[in-house]
Design an enzyme around this catalytic site. Structure first.
Site, PDB file in Angstrom:
ATOM      1  N   SER A  15     102.264 -40.035 -84.243  1.00  0.00           N
ATOM      2  CA  SER A  15     102.681 -38.823 -84.508  1.00  0.00           C
ATOM      3  C   SER A  15     101.950 -37.709 -83.661  1.00  0.00           C
ATOM      4  O   SER A  15     102.398 -36.624 -83.146  1.00  0.00           O
ATOM      5  CB  SER A  15     102.704 -38.264 -85.853  1.00  0.00           C
ATOM      6  OG  SER A  15     101.562 -38.119 -86.563  1.00  0.00           O
ATOM      7  N   ASP A  58      97.930 -44.520 -77.156  1.00  0.00           N
ATOM      8  CA  ASP A  58      99.044 -43.905 -77.812  1.00  0.00           C
ATOM      9  C   ASP A  58      99.591 -42.745 -76.833  1.00  0.00           C
ATOM     10  O   ASP A  58     100.763 -42.612 -76.586  1.00  0.00           O
ATOM     11  CB  ASP A  58      98.643 -43.131 -78.940  1.00  0.00           C
ATOM     12  CG  ASP A  58      98.078 -44.122 -80.176  1.00  0.00           C
ATOM     13  OD1 ASP A  58      97.744 -45.219 -79.737  1.00  0.00           O
ATOM     14  OD2 ASP A  58      98.441 -43.593 -81.317  1.00  0.00           O
TER      15      ASP A  58
HETATM   16  N1  LIG Z   1     105.401 -32.700 -87.047  1.00  0.00           N
HETATM   17  C1  LIG Z   1     103.945 -32.449 -86.853  1.00  0.00           C
HETATM   18  N2  LIG Z   1     103.610 -30.907 -86.848  1.00  0.00           N
HETATM   19  C2  LIG Z   1     102.594 -30.367 -86.592  1.00  0.00           C
HETATM   20  N3  LIG Z   1     101.372 -31.272 -86.377  1.00  0.00           N
HETATM   21  C3  LIG Z   1     101.714 -32.785 -86.369  1.00  0.00           C
HETATM   22  C4  LIG Z   1     102.945 -33.222 -86.748  1.00  0.00           C
HETATM   23  N4  LIG Z   1     102.971 -34.394 -86.615  1.00  0.00           N
HETATM   24  C5  LIG Z   1     101.557 -35.101 -86.497  1.00  0.00           C
HETATM   25  N5  LIG Z   1     100.764 -33.832 -86.316  1.00  0.00           N
HETATM   26  C6  LIG Z   1      99.552 -33.726 -85.923  1.00  0.00           C
HETATM   27  O1  LIG Z   1      99.034 -35.197 -86.130  1.00  0.00           O
HETATM   28  C7  LIG Z   1      97.972 -35.416 -87.062  1.00  0.00           C
HETATM   29  C8  LIG Z   1      98.197 -36.934 -87.416  1.00  0.00           C
HETATM   30  O2  LIG Z   1      97.739 -37.856 -86.224  1.00  0.00           O
HETATM   31  P1  LIG Z   1      96.847 -39.045 -86.852  1.00  0.00           P
HETATM   32  O3  LIG Z   1      96.324 -39.596 -85.257  1.00  0.00           O
HETATM   33  O4  LIG Z   1      95.917 -38.970 -87.808  1.00  0.00           O
HETATM   34  O5  LIG Z   1      97.987 -39.988 -87.185  1.00  0.00           O
HETATM   35  P2  LIG Z   1      99.089 -40.482 -86.196  1.00  0.00           P
HETATM   36  O6  LIG Z   1      99.120 -40.172 -84.915  1.00  0.00           O
HETATM   37  O7  LIG Z   1     100.594 -40.184 -86.939  1.00  0.00           O
HETATM   38  O8  LIG Z   1      98.975 -42.300 -86.599  1.00  0.00           O
HETATM   39  P3  LIG Z   1      98.069 -43.149 -85.610  1.00  0.00           P
HETATM   40  O9  LIG Z   1      97.225 -42.504 -84.613  1.00  0.00           O
HETATM   41  O10 LIG Z   1      97.489 -44.293 -86.538  1.00  0.00           O
HETATM   42  O11 LIG Z   1      99.383 -44.034 -84.694  1.00  0.00           O
HETATM   43  C9  LIG Z   1      98.274 -34.381 -88.147  1.00  0.00           C
HETATM   44  O12 LIG Z   1      97.465 -34.413 -89.109  1.00  0.00           O
HETATM   45  C10 LIG Z   1      98.637 -33.280 -87.102  1.00  0.00           C
HETATM   46  O13 LIG Z   1      97.339 -32.618 -86.838  1.00  0.00           O
HETATM   47  C1  LIG Z   2      93.157 -46.872 -83.871  1.00  0.00           C
HETATM   48  C2  LIG Z   2      93.534 -46.532 -82.646  1.00  0.00           C
HETATM   49  O1  LIG Z   2      93.586 -47.831 -81.737  1.00  0.00           O
HETATM   50  C3  LIG Z   2      95.105 -46.371 -82.573  1.00  0.00           C
HETATM   51  C4  LIG Z   2      95.732 -45.194 -83.165  1.00  0.00           C
HETATM   52  O2  LIG Z   2      97.130 -45.504 -83.173  1.00  0.00           O
HETATM   53  C5  LIG Z   2      93.045 -45.382 -82.192  1.00  0.00           C
HETATM   54  C6  LIG Z   2      93.123 -45.185 -80.553  1.00  0.00           C
HETATM   55  O3  LIG Z   2      93.400 -46.088 -79.844  1.00  0.00           O
HETATM   56  O4  LIG Z   2      92.766 -44.100 -79.945  1.00  0.00           O
HETATM   57 MG   LIG Z   3      97.352 -40.633 -83.683  1.00  0.00          MG
END
Ligand SMILES: Nc1ncnc2c1ncn2[C@@H]1O[C@H](COP(=O)(O)OP(=O)(O)OP(=O)(O)O)[C@@H](O)[C@H]1O
Ligand SMILES: C[C@@](O)(CCO)CC(=O)[O-]
Ligand SMILES: [Mg+2]
Length: 327
Positions: A119, A164
């Site tokens: 996200s 990502d």
């Molecule tokens: N719909 C949204 N509106 C605003 N901010 C968001 C939204 N979705 C994600 N974010 C931002 O991204 C953060 C989450 O990012 P994080 O890297 O921790 O998790 P992820 O990207 O969902 O998972 P991963 O990185 O493991 O794939 C939230 O705390 C917020 O800052």
């Molecule tokens: C855990 C990680 O490998 C993936 C998070 O979606 C961190 C990154 O690559 O930045």
């Molecule tokens: Mg992330």
């Protein structure tokens, strides 16, 4: 007004190890974050993120001078919530040479937050695209990916890979190893996602793996072994052998578990998927809670996950061949 969207992603292989220069293979999925940007006459930012819910509260935040969020939470928590947007806008200002550009920004997303589906990358990529276009500048998807990576690096205290952000800017299946990012061919993948309703803190989980890697040689070898799985997995993906792909995903999950980034609910969902006949299942993304990814062309895994304690949602996710786009 400009609206851009970008997809989330699942990792077939290689999360965490990719931070240390091993290859990884994430795939964009048809769940998107959409960012609406409107230029302002002044230099202020107003961020309306109605999906943003951190530990059970929702926030509408304005970073205007003296403005406060409309919820009673600490400034630092709100900053953490809107950190990716702020960093994305910094990149957009830099790319357009307008350091004082102000915007009204609205974020809408059907990618669960902090759950391993990227996200943060989707929001960052879509925000950079929308804000630069709003100022009349169109960046290539490679440049958006590069700037989104820099934004993630800044928010995640210097610990991030390009995986990502490149994946969600480009779409489809990609391979990332250090600075080398490329699209790869992938067969039709019967992807099923299970979501435990929770979230993990990417920064903390990455720091935990770094600490293990520094303390134990065998943890450093575990990270290298994940790289070996990815190298083998790439070949298997090219051959379209989904059964073998599933086996390698299972192996990858075991090594992530060993590195301490799984959780009871993620393990429960992984085992429920395997028991239901999935070809393979593993956590995806940073871990700690959030989502698993399984391969199953039948409905068995999805149904079994829906009856698994700790699983809040299970859905099929199609590969999204399109990356960032203007709506
Ligand atoms: N719909 C949204 N509106 C605003 N901010 C968001 C939204 N979705 C994600 N974010 C931002 O991204 C953060 C989450 O990012 P994080 O890297 O921790 O998790 P992820 O990207 O969902 O998972 P991963 O990185 O493991 O794939 C939230 O705390 C917020 O800052
Ligand atoms: C855990 C990680 O490998 C993936 C998070 O979606 C961190 C990154 O690559 O930045
Ligand atoms: Mg992330």
């Amino acid at each position: 007004m400009t609206v851009s969207s970008a997809p989330g992603k699942v990792y077939l292989f290689g999360e965490h190890a990719v931070v240390y220069g091993e290859p990884a293979v994430p795939c964009a999925i048809e769940r998107r974050a959409s960012v609406t940007v409107e230029a302002r006459d002044d230099d202020r930012l107003r961020v309306h993120a109605k999906d943003l819910s951190i530990d059970g509260f929702t926030v509408e935040y304005s970073s205007e001078t003296n403005a406060t969020p409309d919820v009673n939470v600490s400034e630092s928590l709100v900053r953490a919530g809107v950190g990716y947007i702020d960093a994305a806008i910094e990149q957009a200002r830099d790319a357009t040479d307008t350091p004082d550009a102000g915007f009204d920004i609205t974020v809408e997303s059907n990618i669960p937050l902090g759950a391993g589906l990227g996200s943060s990358a989707a929001v960052t990529v879509a925000a950079i695209d929308a804000a630069t276009r709003e100022l009349g500048v169109t960046l290539s998807s490679d440049e958006i990916a590069d700037r989104a990576y820099k934004a993630e690096l800044a928010v995640q205290d210097g610990e991030a890979s390009r995986a990502d952000t490149y994946c969600c800017a480009t779409g489809g299946a990609v391979r990332v190893e250090g600075d080398d990012c490329r699209s790869i061919e992938a067969p039709d993948l019967p992807i099923v996602v299970g979501f435990d309703g929770g979230a993990g803190d990417t920064g903390k989980l990455v720091a935990g793996v770094r600490a293990l890697r520094d303390e134990y040689d065998f943890a450093a070898e575990t990270v290298e072994n994940i790289g070996d799985i990815v190298r083998q997995g790439e070949q298997v993906l090219a051959d379209g052998d989904l059964d073998e792909l599933g086996k390698l995903m299972n192996f990858n999950h075991g090594l992530l578990e060993a590195l301490g980034v799984s959780s009871r609910s993620l393990d429960n969902m992984v085992w429920a998927a395997r028991d239901a006949g999935a070809m393979g299942a593993k956590l995806t993304g940073a871990g700690g809670g959030g989502c698993i990814v399984a391969l199953d062309p039948t409905d068995e895994t999805k149904t079994a996950l829906r009856f698994t304690p700790g699983c809040e949602d299970a859905f099929r996710a199609e590969l999204d061949t399109e990356g960032v786009r203007v709506e």
